[in-house]
Design an enzyme around this catalytic site. Structure first.
Site, PDB file in Angstrom:
ATOM      1  CG  HIS A  63     114.522 -49.775  20.360  1.00 22.91           C
ATOM      2  ND1 HIS A  63     114.977 -49.147  19.279  1.00 22.91           N
ATOM      3  CD2 HIS A  63     115.466 -50.240  20.097  1.00 22.91           C
ATOM      4  CE1 HIS A  63     116.092 -48.311  19.685  1.00 22.91           C
ATOM      5  NE2 HIS A  63     117.221 -49.419  20.595  1.00 22.91           N
ATOM      6  CG  ASP A 306     119.965 -51.796  22.487  1.00 22.15           C
ATOM      7  OD1 ASP A 306     118.504 -51.569  21.748  1.00 22.15           O
ATOM      8  OD2 ASP A 306     120.548 -52.512  21.788  1.00 22.15           O
TER       9      ASP A 306
HETATM   10  O1  DOR Z   1     119.661 -55.161  18.470  1.00 21.96           O
HETATM   11  C1  DOR Z   1     119.437 -54.416  18.082  1.00 21.96           C
HETATM   12  N1  DOR Z   1     118.346 -53.338  17.953  1.00 21.96           N
HETATM   13  N2  DOR Z   1     120.659 -53.066  18.350  1.00 21.96           N
HETATM   14  C2  DOR Z   1     119.781 -51.726  18.012  1.00 21.96           C
HETATM   15  O2  DOR Z   1     120.954 -50.471  18.084  1.00 21.96           O
HETATM   16  C3  DOR Z   1     118.264 -51.585  17.183  1.00 21.96           C
HETATM   17  C4  DOR Z   1     117.514 -51.875  17.626  1.00 21.96           C
HETATM   18  C5  DOR Z   1     116.151 -52.718  17.247  1.00 21.96           C
HETATM   19  O3  DOR Z   1     116.028 -51.168  16.865  1.00 21.96           O
HETATM   20  O4  DOR Z   1     115.763 -53.662  17.119  1.00 21.96           O
HETATM   21 ZN    ZN Z   2     121.649 -49.086  19.091  1.00 21.89          ZN
END
Ligand code: DOR
Ligand code: ZN
Length: 433
Positions: A63, A306
């Site tokens: 992200h 992630d």
């Molecule tokens: O822990 C998470 N954070 N899981 C997700 O699926 C999204 C992510 C986020 O965008 O902060």
């Molecule tokens: Zn996710």
């Protein structure tokens, strides 16, 4: 500009070989390999003796937060974190603001990354408009603009009919769907794994079934539509079992696991450190054992972080009010080496395939190998370096790691992307400086 990488042990996940040799890079491409190569005219020489030379690492679940959440992370800081962690490529999720549901957004991300990035960026387009799960995004336009996959990551696509239609389009476009498997009717209000620890800690739980019912649904829909479906952040033994069984029946499904899910259990939540709050949540010891088994037997194809940065202010609240997510780019190599390779779960070649060749194949991007002529993306890993995680040294704006203070063995020593050294000995160089 020429670059010579001398004396390292080269891991080739295509040939399945580990061989000591030199690699020559010229014009941004892998130009040759052999022993005692000489760079000839003025070039950079990197001494890789005692180290491993591998294809540039690819993190297919990151992200970057830009546009919209620049206080958490930007394309610049996120790709600097990637380079520091040994990743020459990252695949970024569309849950920005606005959501990456148009060609314009995908182009914006690609252009910004080209101008500023310390690593290559491959954007994922959303499945539905605004990831609201109501109507499909213009998936064809997203592909044309450069999206490498579709996902509403962070949000499930609750409507099975809509997901089925999305898979039909994705199949036609020959791109995979990356599914965030969560049934919100089952997970709603929870902030950690539902079980003994959630009872002890007095926190509402998220049952394993919240993930598994959706994994089962995606497998059924993948079988029916022929769409390639990649299950993001697998966290439970049941999910591993479902994917294993689906693969044995030839269903086009792949899966990833994060370093935090193969390292930590729900016991880590005991201090109410909000950096342990993540979705899906940290599970039990038997789930950790099952994902390791899945990694070893090939059920789990990919290791992805992630990487989910949040600000200190957002995380510095009561556990049940904190946002889900933790940062992973700068600890991944250390965790993979310490928890999987040194622990004998994976061979070095297996671990590297799950961070290079496998994600590249799944996304159909021409990376993940060191074949002559390909873009020169490579990572040098020091497998013997022992170090202590210090979040204050992170290039990422996100300091939300549950691994702060943990002693790890194995670290990226250099990151080369497109023939340019982006990180050496921990120091990052991006295009802006
Ligand atoms: O822990 C998470 N954070 N899981 C997700 O699926 C999204 C992510 C986020 O965008 O902060
Ligand atoms: Zn996710």
């Amino acid at each position: 500009m020429k670059l010579l990488i001398k004396g390292g042990t080269v891991l080739d996940p295509v040939a399945g070989e580990m061989v000591e040799k030199d690699i020559l890079v010229a014009g941004g491409k892998i130009a040759g390999e052999g022993s005692n190569l000489c760079s000839g005219d003025a070039g950079i020489v990197l001494d890789a003796s005692g180290k491993l030379v591998v294809p540039g690492l690819i993190d297919m679940h990151v992200h970057l937060r830009e546009p919209g959440y620049e206080a958490k992370e930007t394309i610049l800081t996120g790709t600097r974190a990637a380079a520091r962690g040994g990743f020459s490529s990252v695949v970024c999720m569309p849950n920005t603001s606005p959501v990456a549901d148009t060609a314009a957004l995908i182009s914006y991300i690609l252009n910004t990354a080209r101008e500023q990035g310390a690593a290559h960026v491959f954007p994922v387009g959303s499945i539905t408009r605004g990831s609201r799960g109501k109507e499909l995004a213009e998936m064809g336009d997203l592909k044309k603009a450069g999206a490498v996959a579709f996902s509403d990551d962070g949000m499930p696509v609750a409507n099975a009919g809509l997901m089925r239609r999305a898979m039909q389009y994705a199949r036609m476009l020959d791109l995979p769907i990356i599914s965030h498997c969560e049934d919100r009717e089952l997970s709603s209000g929870g902030s950690m794994h539902e079980g003994y620890m959630s009872t002890v800690l007095g926190l509402k739980g998220i049952p394993a079934s919240a993930e598994e019912v959706m994994v089962a649904r995606e497998i059924l829909l993948a079988g029916e539509t022929g769409c390639r479906v990649h299950i993001a952040h697998v966290s439970t033994a049941g999910s591993v079992r479902l994917v294993r069984e689906a693969k044995s029946r030839g269903i086009p499904v792949t899966a990833e696991v994060t370093p935090h899910h193969f390292t930590l259990t729900d016991e880590a939540v005991a201090g109410y450190n909000t950096s342990t709050k993540v979705n899906p949540p940290l599970r039990t010891a038997s789930d950790v054992a099952a994902v390791k088994e899945g990694l070893a037997d090939g059920t789990i194809d990919v290791i992805a972080t992630d990487h989910a940065p949040h600000t200190v202010e957002e995380k510095d609240v009561e556990y049940d009010r904190a946002p889900f997510g933790l940062v992973g780019l700068e600890t991944a190599v250390g965790l993979v080496w310490t928890e999987l390779v040194d622990a004998g779960v994976l061979t070095p070649l297996q671990a590297i395939a799950k961070m290079t060749l496998n994600p590249a194949r799944g996304l159909n991007i021409s990376r993940g190998t060191l074949n002559p002529g390909v873009d020169a993306d490579l990572t040098i890993i020091d497998p013997n370096l022992t170090w202590t995680v210090d979040a204050n040294l992170f290039e990422s704006r996100g300091k939300n790691t549950p691994f702060h203070g943990m002693k790890l063995k194995g670290q990226a020593y250099a990151t080369v992307a497109g023939g340019r050294v982006r990180m050496l000995g921990g120091a990052v160089k991006d295009l802006l400086r």
